[in-house]
Design an enzyme around this catalytic site. Structure first.
Site, PDB file in Angstrom:
ATOM      1  N   HIS A 100       0.840  -1.205   0.000  1.00  0.00           N
ATOM      2  CA  HIS A 100       0.000   0.000   0.000  1.00  0.00           C
ATOM      3  C   HIS A 100       0.878   1.260   0.000  1.00  0.00           C
ATOM      4  O   HIS A 100       0.694   2.160  -0.823  1.00  0.00           O
ATOM      5  CB  HIS A 100      -0.903  -0.025   1.240  1.00  0.00           C
ATOM      6  CG  HIS A 100      -1.784   1.172   1.401  1.00  0.00           C
ATOM      7  ND1 HIS A 100      -3.115   1.172   1.048  1.00  0.00           N
ATOM      8  CD2 HIS A 100      -1.535   2.416   1.896  1.00  0.00           C
ATOM      9  CE1 HIS A 100      -3.645   2.364   1.318  1.00  0.00           C
ATOM     10  NE2 HIS A 100      -2.706   3.133   1.831  1.00  0.00           N
ATOM     11  N   GLU A 101       1.834   1.303   0.923  1.00  0.00           N
ATOM     12  CA  GLU A 101       2.687   2.494   1.022  1.00  0.00           C
ATOM     13  C   GLU A 101       3.578   2.638  -0.207  1.00  0.00           C
ATOM     14  O   GLU A 101       3.890   3.755  -0.624  1.00  0.00           O
ATOM     15  CB  GLU A 101       3.527   2.462   2.309  1.00  0.00           C
ATOM     16  CG  GLU A 101       2.724   2.441   3.609  1.00  0.00           C
ATOM     17  CD  GLU A 101       1.679   3.550   3.733  1.00  0.00           C
ATOM     18  OE1 GLU A 101       1.869   4.632   3.139  1.00  0.00           O
ATOM     19  OE2 GLU A 101       0.653   3.335   4.408  1.00  0.00           O
ATOM     20  N   HIS A 116       1.719   4.708  -2.705  1.00  0.00           N
ATOM     21  CA  HIS A 116       1.820   6.145  -2.414  1.00  0.00           C
ATOM     22  C   HIS A 116       3.180   6.684  -2.856  1.00  0.00           C
ATOM     23  O   HIS A 116       3.275   7.737  -3.491  1.00  0.00           O
ATOM     24  CB  HIS A 116       1.672   6.396  -0.905  1.00  0.00           C
ATOM     25  CG  HIS A 116       0.264   6.378  -0.401  1.00  0.00           C
ATOM     26  ND1 HIS A 116      -0.718   7.196  -0.907  1.00  0.00           N
ATOM     27  CD2 HIS A 116      -0.320   5.656   0.601  1.00  0.00           C
ATOM     28  CE1 HIS A 116      -1.857   6.983  -0.243  1.00  0.00           C
ATOM     29  NE2 HIS A 116      -1.640   6.052   0.666  1.00  0.00           N
ATOM     30  N   GLU A 123      -4.763   8.000  -2.741  1.00  0.00           N
ATOM     31  CA  GLU A 123      -5.253   6.724  -2.200  1.00  0.00           C
ATOM     32  C   GLU A 123      -5.554   5.735  -3.318  1.00  0.00           C
ATOM     33  O   GLU A 123      -5.424   4.521  -3.134  1.00  0.00           O
ATOM     34  CB  GLU A 123      -6.495   6.979  -1.335  1.00  0.00           C
ATOM     35  CG  GLU A 123      -6.932   5.817  -0.473  1.00  0.00           C
ATOM     36  CD  GLU A 123      -5.971   5.459   0.660  1.00  0.00           C
ATOM     37  OE1 GLU A 123      -6.186   4.400   1.297  1.00  0.00           O
ATOM     38  OE2 GLU A 123      -5.003   6.210   0.910  1.00  0.00           O
TER      39      GLU A 123
END
Length: 499
Positions: free
Chosen positions: A269-270, A273, A299
């Site tokens: 997920h990170e 980003h 997001e």
């Protein structure tokens, strides 16, 4: 590389903006260090330092010379798209900074500091009454903030726009209407038919931190994450991404010692980003158009990597050998076991523990309550019961205590009303981008299976990342895929994946 900023007024603006950028850079370093390295008792001096830097940045942004230059630039007709982006971003920042009187900013800062302490105590003791008066104050401040900012249709619009430029309540209402009408029956069917489990023995398997550190580093290396040159991976209580600039982006993950998919999916997920920040046009360095354009678009990038790639069969099969090599208990499990474990669906009281299918109902609940808080005469005392009723209606479960209901999130204590919908925007857009990327990369799944991520990264760079903040979110999306956000894509993705 061709110089994109040609206009003399824009060059003057950017020369002055560099100081504002430098303060932001320093604040990012201090914020990252606070989470990763700082000893606990350093918080007093750190918060004072950060507060003073915020004041300095605010003063520079609203300095008459700077404001006059931006006003002058607004009247220029011969600007290119990059220069127009600079003017739009700064004009918006100045408008928001000017909207709030200094005494209001001070009141918000003091109230949210005290409210956060009250929330922590209320949650620890499971006693809503300790937070209730503070929540009433937060609601009152949110209403006043909306009036200062101004709005066309309803007060909640003003707060949404703070976090997602151009977002209106009617947009959020529209996306949730689709999810309530179409996703809710799908969820019921998924739970009934049981193609994916509600729980899995892998959730309870314990691991040593160094085992999963090796797995996470292997995954990031396959993704082409530039560790050591432009990026870092560290550990914090709550995983996050911060960028100090286009050439210095840092992510964190967590290791809880059990339920290993949590650390993998947090890291993936990170990474999503971070990739957004790393793939910006380098000519935007030191300018206000560097960085992701909004929380929702940001997001969408993290959810794309976490949900579309990270929970796919192909990704699970790709990482299975390295899991087997590092986790002794994996000899008892097949790739199919791991895939099912990565895709558990079960209603949960806690938003941050929710699976992909149920997650958006947690956001719908918060949206409904926030809208009532800001638009109508609703008091904090009414909220716990309303929360529990809505949770029962949407997910069929009723919280037994405040800490698994109204007190679970810190956002309201921080005064962040209007923030939650950006999470759902990100989730919906990730599915929409997936169906569009498949048109250009039909063998998308094969690419994931072979760890050939470069074409996927290149597509995201070309369509989203390289533009930084030049265009507002809705315009960027239109340019990238030729249409507005559409919740139907996510419904389709859930249907194809889980049924």
């Amino acid at each position: 590389m061709e110089e994109v900023f040609q206009n003399e007024t824009i060059k003057q603006i950017l020369a002055k903006y560099r100081r504002i950028w430098a303060i932001g850079h320093a604040q990012s370093v201090l914020g990252w260090d606070l989470e990763v390295n700082m000893p606990k008792e350093g918080i007093l001096e750190r918060s004072v330092a950060q507060g003073e830097l915020s004041v300095l940045s605010h003063e520079l942004l609203l300095h008459p010379e700077f404001v006059n230059l931006v006003e002058k630039a607004k009247g220029l007709e011969n600007l290119n798209e990059y220069e127009r982006g600079i003017v739009r971003v700064l004009d918006r920042s100045i408008r928001i900074a000017r909207a709030f009187p200094p005494e209001f900013i001070r009141e918000v800062s003091e109230t949210t500091s005290l409210a956060t302490k009250a929330w922590e105590e209320a949650k620890a003791k499971d006693d809503f009454s300790k937070f209730e008066p503070w929540l009433d104050k937060i609601i009152s401040l949110a209403k006043r903030a909306a009036e200062y900012l101004g709005y066309e249709e309803e007060p909640y619009d003003a707060l949404l726009d703070l976090y997602e430029e151009g977002l209106r309540t009617r947009d959020v209402e529209k996306m949730f209407e689709v999810l309530e009408k179409k996703l809710k029956p799908l969820l019921d069917k998924i739970l009934e038919e049981g193609k994916v489990p509600r729980e899995h023995p892998l959730e309870k398997e314990k691991y040593e931190r160094e085992w999963m550190e090796r797995v996470n580093l292997w995954i990031l290396q396959k993704f082409g994450f530039p560790l050591g040159t432009r990026a870092r991976l560290d550990v914090s209580a709550h995983p996050f991404t911060t960028e100090f600039g286009i050439r210095d982006v840092r992510i964190t993950t967590r290791y809880e010692g059990y339920d290993f998919r949590r650390t993998i999916l947090s890291t993936v997920h990170e990474f999503g980003h971070a990739l957004y920040e790393l793939q910006q046009d380098e000519r935007f360095m030191f300018t206000p158009i560097a960085g992701g354009v909004s929380l929702g678009i940001h997001e969408s990038q993290s959810r794309f990597w976490e949900n579309i790639i990270g929970r796919s069969k192909e990704f699970v099969e790709l990482i299975y050998p390295v899991l087997k090599e590092n986790l002794p208990f994996m000899s008892n499990y097949t790739p199919e076991d791991v895939y099912l474990y990565f895709n558990i669906v079960r209603p949960d009281f806690i938003r941050t523990e929710a699976d992909v299918v149920t997650y958006n109902f947690h956001i719908l609940l918060r949206f409904k309550l926030e809208r009532l808080m800001v638009s109508e005469e609703i008091k904090a005392k009414d909220l716990p019961e309303m929360w529990n009723d809505e949770m029962e209606r949407l997910l069929g479960i009723r919280p037994r205590k405040y800490s698994e209901g109204i007190l679970q999130d810190i956002h309201w204590a921080h005064g962040s009303i209007g923030y939650f919908p950006t999470y759902t925007i990100g989730t919906l857009l990730s599915a929409q981008l997936y169906y569009h990327i498949k048109k250009d990369i039909p063998d998308f799944e094969e690419k994931v299976a072979k760890a050939e991520f470069d074409p996927i990264k290149a597509w995201l760079r070309e369509k989203i990342h390289r533009w930084g903040s030049i265009y507002p979110p809705k315009e960027l999306l239109k340019k990238a895929i030729g249409e507005d956000m559409d919740a139907e894509y996510f419904v389709r993705w859930v249907k194809e994946k889980y049924l």
